[in-house]
Design a protein around this motif. Structure first.
Motif, short mmCIF file in Angstrom:
data_model
loop_
_atom_site.label_atom_id
_atom_site.label_comp_id
_atom_site.label_asym_id
_atom_site.label_seq_id
_atom_site.Cartn_x
_atom_site.Cartn_y
_atom_site.Cartn_z
N ARG A 170 69.96 70.02 13.04
CA ARG A 170 71.36 70.75 12.41
C ARG A 170 71.66 70.19 11.10
O ARG A 170 71.96 70.73 10.08
CB ARG A 170 72.68 70.25 13.24
CG ARG A 170 73.72 71.16 12.66
CD ARG A 170 74.87 71.05 13.71
NE ARG A 170 75.35 69.70 14.02
CZ ARG A 170 75.02 69.15 15.06
NH1 ARG A 170 74.44 69.71 16.21
NH2 ARG A 170 75.59 67.56 15.25
N GLU A 171 71.50 68.66 10.88
CA GLU A 171 71.89 68.11 9.67
C GLU A 171 70.63 68.33 8.75
O GLU A 171 70.85 68.45 7.56
CB GLU A 171 72.15 66.73 9.85
CG GLU A 171 73.31 66.30 10.64
CD GLU A 171 74.43 66.64 9.76
OE1 GLU A 171 74.70 66.38 8.54
OE2 GLU A 171 75.33 67.58 10.28
N PHE B 276 69.31 58.74 13.71
CA PHE B 276 69.92 59.93 14.73
C PHE B 276 69.70 59.56 16.05
O PHE B 276 68.73 58.78 16.29
CB PHE B 276 69.39 61.27 14.20
CG PHE B 276 69.57 61.67 12.96
CD1 PHE B 276 70.89 62.30 13.04
CD2 PHE B 276 68.79 61.52 11.82
CE1 PHE B 276 71.29 62.91 11.63
CE2 PHE B 276 69.45 62.33 10.64
CZ PHE B 276 70.51 62.70 10.38
N TYR B 277 70.42 60.08 16.88
CA TYR B 277 70.43 59.94 18.16
C TYR B 277 69.77 60.83 19.01
O TYR B 277 68.95 60.81 19.89
CB TYR B 277 71.67 59.80 18.90
CG TYR B 277 72.32 58.30 19.23
CD1 TYR B 277 71.64 57.30 19.82
CD2 TYR B 277 73.48 57.91 18.45
CE1 TYR B 277 72.11 56.10 19.81
CE2 TYR B 277 73.93 56.66 18.53
CZ TYR B 277 73.26 55.70 19.30
OH TYR B 277 73.78 54.38 19.52
N ILE C 47 60.58 59.85 14.10
CA ILE C 47 61.14 59.96 12.59
C ILE C 47 62.72 59.92 12.93
O ILE C 47 63.43 59.19 11.98
CB ILE C 47 60.49 60.94 11.55
CG1 ILE C 47 59.24 60.60 11.39
CG2 ILE C 47 61.27 61.10 10.46
CD1 ILE C 47 58.49 61.84 10.71
N LEU C 48 63.04 60.84 13.72
CA LEU C 48 64.64 60.76 13.75
C LEU C 48 65.26 59.65 14.35
O LEU C 48 66.40 59.46 13.76
CB LEU C 48 64.92 62.20 14.53
CG LEU C 48 64.96 62.31 16.07
CD1 LEU C 48 66.07 61.80 16.73
CD2 LEU C 48 64.66 63.57 16.45
N TYR D 120 71.68 60.39 3.48
CA TYR D 120 70.59 59.26 3.32
C TYR D 120 69.67 59.27 4.44
O TYR D 120 68.30 59.06 4.10
CB TYR D 120 71.51 57.81 3.45
CG TYR D 120 72.03 57.61 2.08
CD1 TYR D 120 71.19 56.92 1.00
CD2 TYR D 120 73.19 57.68 1.46
CE1 TYR D 120 71.70 56.44 -0.38
CE2 TYR D 120 73.72 57.45 0.23
CZ TYR D 120 73.06 56.85 -0.72
OH TYR D 120 73.44 56.16 -1.74
N ARG D 121 70.04 59.47 5.61
CA ARG D 121 69.14 59.65 6.74
C ARG D 121 68.21 60.80 6.43
O ARG D 121 66.84 60.63 6.90
CB ARG D 121 69.64 59.84 8.07
CG ARG D 121 70.67 58.54 8.59
CD ARG D 121 71.48 58.79 9.68
NE ARG D 121 72.20 57.84 10.13
CZ ARG D 121 73.27 57.55 10.84
NH1 ARG D 121 73.92 58.72 10.98
NH2 ARG D 121 73.74 56.47 11.46
N ILE D 122 68.63 61.85 5.99
CA ILE D 122 67.51 63.04 5.81
C ILE D 122 66.76 62.71 4.92
O ILE D 122 65.64 63.25 4.99
CB ILE D 122 68.51 64.34 5.63
CG1 ILE D 122 69.42 64.69 6.76
CG2 ILE D 122 67.67 65.39 5.30
CD1 ILE D 122 68.88 64.91 7.97
#
Length: 340
Positions: free
Chosen positions: A313-314, A305-306, A299-300, A280-282
């Motif tokens: 990687r994801e 994401f941290y 954006i990340l 979902y985050r991607i």
């Protein structure tokens, strides 16, 4: 008699670590602080034992060695509310104390085998427990927590190996190499174990959230209902953008037991909920990469994401290319083709 310096060095490192933990006062700092102080006392006793070789120090060292695996287990697995199981965990140290009190009736080999068995047993249990998805840890930090838990289990197995080597050296060489074994083993073992405890403590939420203890079997239709509720919640509130989102918090939001939610997600998607949340985050990040000029770091972070390494990687796992390559490819596709 020549003292063994390395246990004292390890003690100093552990004391400094305890001070840092107190100063930082991060989430659940009490458990790693207590465990670090325990290990500092143990390494100090080891150094004193090999310096003065007093019977009282040998006895204390044996008891602390028996309690170390239980302390590691409670640091990673057990919650403070589960005190009923403490009696069972104390059986091992109680047997060690009994053996230490009656050295004339019980062989030292039995005591050595018991200590090695305790370390190996808890090490294996920690490795097995690491296969489960931790409920209180945010999805963003599950991999790091699991890594620290597996490292702790491996170090306990390493401790069992050291106990066997010491017993073997006493039986074959009258303890000629024990000083070198103790020095090297404690310098590597205890600080490494404390580091894994600190890493794990940073992954835990500031307070424990209680969940319902319903014991019910979820049928296929109920699983589908849970999944649909999960999808609707993700679409409506975008909870995946919360970097501290965990299985317990998500289950409470949906009003279902965490085990039921995890089981339903695994059955529907064919993968654990941590990976589903990251997907979902991607997807969110992909839209931002195409529709905005924000930096990849911005954006990340907005996607939940941290770290950039985890995001890359994801993203590569889901999309098959890096975020920068994805954005660059989309920009190139939009450019008009100029013919001569």
């Amino acid at each position: 008699m020549l003292a063994v310096p390395l246990p004292y060095i390890a003690t100093l490192i552990l004391v400094m670590t305890a001070i840092v933990i107190v100063l930082r006062r991060d989430q659940n700092w009490h458990k790693p602080f207590t465990f670090t102080v325990f290990c500092a006392v143990m390494t100090c006793i080891v150094g004193l034992r090999w310096t003065f070789d007093l019977a009282a120090l040998r006895f204390i060292q044996t008891i602390l060695a028996a309690c170390l695996p239980i302390a590691a287990w409670y640091g990673f697995v057990e919650q403070p509310s589960r005190r009923g199981r403490l009696i069972w965990h104390l059986c091992g140290p109680a047997m060690v104390i009994a053996c230490a009190f009656f050295p004339y009736f019980i062989s030292f080999d039995v005591l050595d085998v018991l200590l090695a068995t305790l370390s190996a047993g808890y090490g294996v249990c920690l490795l097995i427990h690491s296969l489960r998805l931790p409920q209180s840890v945010s999805f963003n930090r599950v991999s790091l927590f699991v890594l620290s838990e597996r490292t702790a289990g491996s170090l306990l197995l390493y401790s069992a190996l050291i106990d066997v080597l010491i017993a073997w050296d006493f039986s074959l060489a009258s303890g000629e190499h024990v000083r070198a074994i103790v020095s090297v083993s404690y310098l590597l073992l205890i600080p490494a174990l404390v580091v894994t405890m600190i890493i794990a403590s940073y992954q835990l939420p500031a307070r424990k959230e209680q969940v319902s203890k319903k014991a019910q079997v979820i049928e296929n239709d109920v699983e589908s209902e849970v999944v649909e509720s999960f999808k609707a919640l993700m679409d409506a509130e975008a909870l995946f953008t919360d970097p501290d989102l965990s299985l317990i918090r998500l289950a409470r939001k949906l009003g279902v037991p965490s085990r039921s939610l995890s089981s339903a997600i695994n059955a529907h998607y064919g993968q654990n909920i941590s990976r589903v949340i990251n997907e979902y985050r991607i997807e969110y990040a992909k839209k931002r990469l195409l529709s905005s000029d924000d930096t990849i770091m911005d954006i990340l972070l907005s996607a939940g994401f941290y770290t950039k390494s985890n995001f890359n990687r994801e993203f590569s796992r889901v999309v098959g290319q890096t975020p920068s390559a994805y954005r660059k490819g989309a920009v190139n596709e939009k450019q008009p083709i100029i013919t001569g």
